[in-house]
Design a protein around this motif. Structure first.
Motif, short mmCIF file in Angstrom:
data_model
loop_
_atom_site.label_atom_id
_atom_site.label_comp_id
_atom_site.label_asym_id
_atom_site.label_seq_id
_atom_site.Cartn_x
_atom_site.Cartn_y
_atom_site.Cartn_z
N LYS A 1 44.86 -2.12 -32.33
CA LYS A 1 44.69 -3.58 -32.24
C LYS A 1 45.33 -4.28 -33.42
O LYS A 1 45.89 -5.38 -33.29
N ARG A 2 45.27 -3.64 -34.60
CA ARG A 2 45.83 -4.24 -35.80
C ARG A 2 47.36 -4.36 -35.72
O ARG A 2 47.96 -5.19 -36.39
N HIS A 3 48.00 -3.50 -34.89
CA HIS A 3 49.46 -3.48 -34.83
C HIS A 3 50.01 -4.07 -33.52
O HIS A 3 51.23 -4.06 -33.32
N GLU A 4 49.16 -4.54 -32.64
CA GLU A 4 49.64 -5.07 -31.36
C GLU A 4 50.57 -6.27 -31.57
O GLU A 4 51.64 -6.36 -30.95
N ARG A 5 50.18 -7.22 -32.42
CA ARG A 5 50.99 -8.42 -32.61
C ARG A 5 52.34 -8.08 -33.23
O ARG A 5 53.38 -8.61 -32.82
N LEU A 6 52.36 -7.15 -34.19
CA LEU A 6 53.63 -6.78 -34.81
C LEU A 6 54.56 -6.13 -33.80
O LEU A 6 55.77 -6.37 -33.79
N GLU B 1 54.58 -6.64 -30.52
CA GLU B 1 55.07 -7.66 -29.59
C GLU B 1 56.17 -8.49 -30.23
O GLU B 1 57.17 -8.82 -29.58
N GLU B 2 56.02 -8.85 -31.51
CA GLU B 2 57.06 -9.64 -32.19
C GLU B 2 58.36 -8.85 -32.30
O GLU B 2 59.45 -9.44 -32.31
N GLN C 1 56.44 -2.53 -26.60
CA GLN C 1 55.19 -2.49 -25.87
C GLN C 1 54.36 -1.31 -26.38
O GLN C 1 54.78 -0.15 -26.30
#
Length: 516
Positions: free
Chosen positions: A373-378, A380-381, A385
């Motif tokens: 969860k901590r790395h999902e945004r990174l 996606e940017e 996937q």
């Protein structure tokens, strides 16, 4: 002799001493075996020959007793009331010799008996030469000097009351004396008393033994010479590779790590040579890694220091104003430099087996879920996937260092984040079997050459020189992952991924031994 020549001679002797030692021990072992076998054979031959002579004497004694019995029976048959006349011992021995075939019988050819010789003896059979002192035909006045072992000088007739009657005096209490009764009409009339041999056999018999001993000695000498040659050859064959190992290890000690020893043996000595070659190869690889480590380390430290120096000089020259933005930029450079130093310190502690871990009960499923969860945004940017494939439905109880494991998983995800082309995919799997928890990460292209997979966990190593600092990363991430996995009693492996990139799998015991 000059000192250098003397030193060279001493060195040669020292190097050759193993050959001398091997030759000595091999020759000694063979010599001991040959001499033992030769001595045992000689002793057995002598004992066996002595037993044969004793058996032959006893057989002759039985024939002599039968002859005396027949003579006395003839006297009783002719006149039973007449006392026994003392038999002629010489005539008895002559008759015994005729029966044994040692001399010719007078009536063999149907001719008159030839006259006796000068000593009153019958002529011998043509071509026959009885052994000296054999006793078959003793002289009238007794056995000649030196023939005390002849049969005639060792047999006597004794009356039933023990009084001497005919022949040499032989006491009953002498060692080994043998007696045979002479019965006539069921009554013991005479005793035949016989003294066994007390000293060495006769001349011809001694000559036979000497011939056998000489043959044994010759065979033993030939075997010893052959053993000497074989021992010297074997010693050279064994010592040659050991001397080569000695030379090679001396050169390795002087820093020549590229030296190798040719191997053409499959025995233990060949194993030693192969181990020395493997050791030299490992030392050469370690020395190369050490030099590369120093070069990469200096390069990694020089970059942030150069940036700091440039910014400070710009501020000093007035090119860049000393404001809050400049201070924040300097702080970021210092923080990056501090992180690099911390990573290097962590690896150093891991190499010294001193990497500290605070083990505590944890749920592996929850831990992995939090890191993802901590790395999902990174992800996606970056156009990637991130997927958790087949998440576990039940908790997996482990005893790990939560902070170290979070660092390990973050390093793995950041490695895929930096080096996976967009659009791409990163998959994570978690499962447990037989007390071991497995975490596997697969990413899409680009991949890593198979030749580089084994070195991915070396500090400061990059499989592609183009993947350098512009992607962020110093080349320490995977090395730190390997150190943390080892501290937990596990391991990490790398191989090509079905997605086209690289697959990293971490296998850790659920309850590491260090947790106890």
């Amino acid at each position: 002799m000059a000192p250098p020549q003397l030193a060279g001679t001493l060195l040669t002797l020292m190097r050759a001493r193993i050959a001398y030692t091997l030759s000595f021990w091999l020759l000694g072992a063979v010599a001991l075996s040959v001499l033992s076998m030769g001595g045992l054979t000689a002793w057995h031959l002598r004992e066996g020959f002595s037993a044969y002579l004793q058996t032959r004497d006893l057989e002759r004694l039985d024939r002599f007793t039968a002859l005396v019995t027949s003579r006395l029976s003839a006297q009783v048959a002719s006149d039973a009331s007449a006392p026994f006349n003392a038999p002629d011992m010489r005539a008895l021995l002559r008759t015994l010799a005729e029966e044994e075939g040692s001399v010719a019988k007078p009536s063999d050819a149907g001719q008159d008996s030839p006259p006796p010789d000068s000593e009153g003896m019958l002529p011998r059979r043509p071509g026959f030469s009885p052994p000296e002192g054999s006793g078959l035909l003793p002289p009238r006045s007794g056995p000649p000097p030196g023939s005390s072992e002849a049969f005639g000088s060792r047999v006597a007739l004794v009356r039933p009351n023990g009084d001497h009657w005919v022949g040499p005096r032989i006491e009953r209490d002498e060692p080994g004396v043998v007696e045979r009764p002479v019965r006539v009409d069921g009554v013991v009339r005479v005793w035949v008393r016989f003294r066994p041999r007390q000293r060495a056999p006769e001349a011809q018999e001694s000559q036979f033994l000497r011939t056998q001993y000489t043959g044994i000695a010759v065979v033993a000498s030939v075997l010893l010479l052959l053993a000497l040659g074989v021992a010297a050859w074997l010693a050279r064959q064994w010592a040659r590779p050991l001397v080569a190992v000695q030379h090679a290890t001396a050169r390795i000690a002087q820093g020549e790590l590229a030296v190798r020893i040719p191997v053409d043996r499959s025995d233990e000595i060949g194993d030693v040579v192969r181990n020395v070659n493997t050791m030299a190869e490992s030392l050469q690889r370690m020395e190369g890694s050490r030099r590369r480590w120093l070069a990469d380390l200096s390069h990694e430290l020089r970059t942030p220091l150069t940036v700091l120096r440039g910014e400070l000089e710009a501020m000093e020259d007035g090119v860049r104003p000393l404001d809050l933005a400049a201070v924040i930029s300097l702080k970021e450079d210092v923080l990056r430099l501090g992180l690099l130093v911390e990573d290097l310190h962590l690896l150093a502690m891991a190499d010294l087996q001193a990497l500290s871990c605070n083990f505590a009960p944890e749920d592996a499923v929850q831990l992995v879920q939090q890191i993802l969860k901590r790395h999902e945004r990174l992800m996606e940017e970056a156009g990637l996937q991130l997927a958790w494939v087949d998440p576990a439905e039940e908790a997996i109880a482990v005893c790990w260092d939560t902070a170290r494991m979070a660092q390990l998983l973050s390093n793995l995800l950041h490695n895929s984040l930096r080096y996976t082309d967009a659009p791409g995919r990163v998959e994570v799997r978690l499962w447990a079997s037989d007390g071991v928890v497995h975490i596997r990460l697969d990413d899409s292209a680009p991949g890593v050459a198979p030749a580089d997979l084994a070195r991915l966990f070396d500090p400061l190593y990059r499989a592609d020189s183009a993947r350098s600092r512009h992607n962020g990363g110093s080349g320490l991430g995977l090395a730190i992952c390997a150190a943390i996995a080892k501290a937990h009693g596990g391991r990490i492996t790398a191989k090509p991924s079905p997605l086209g990139g690289m697959q990293l799998q971490v296998s850790l015991p659920a309850q590491p031994e260090r947790s106890s």
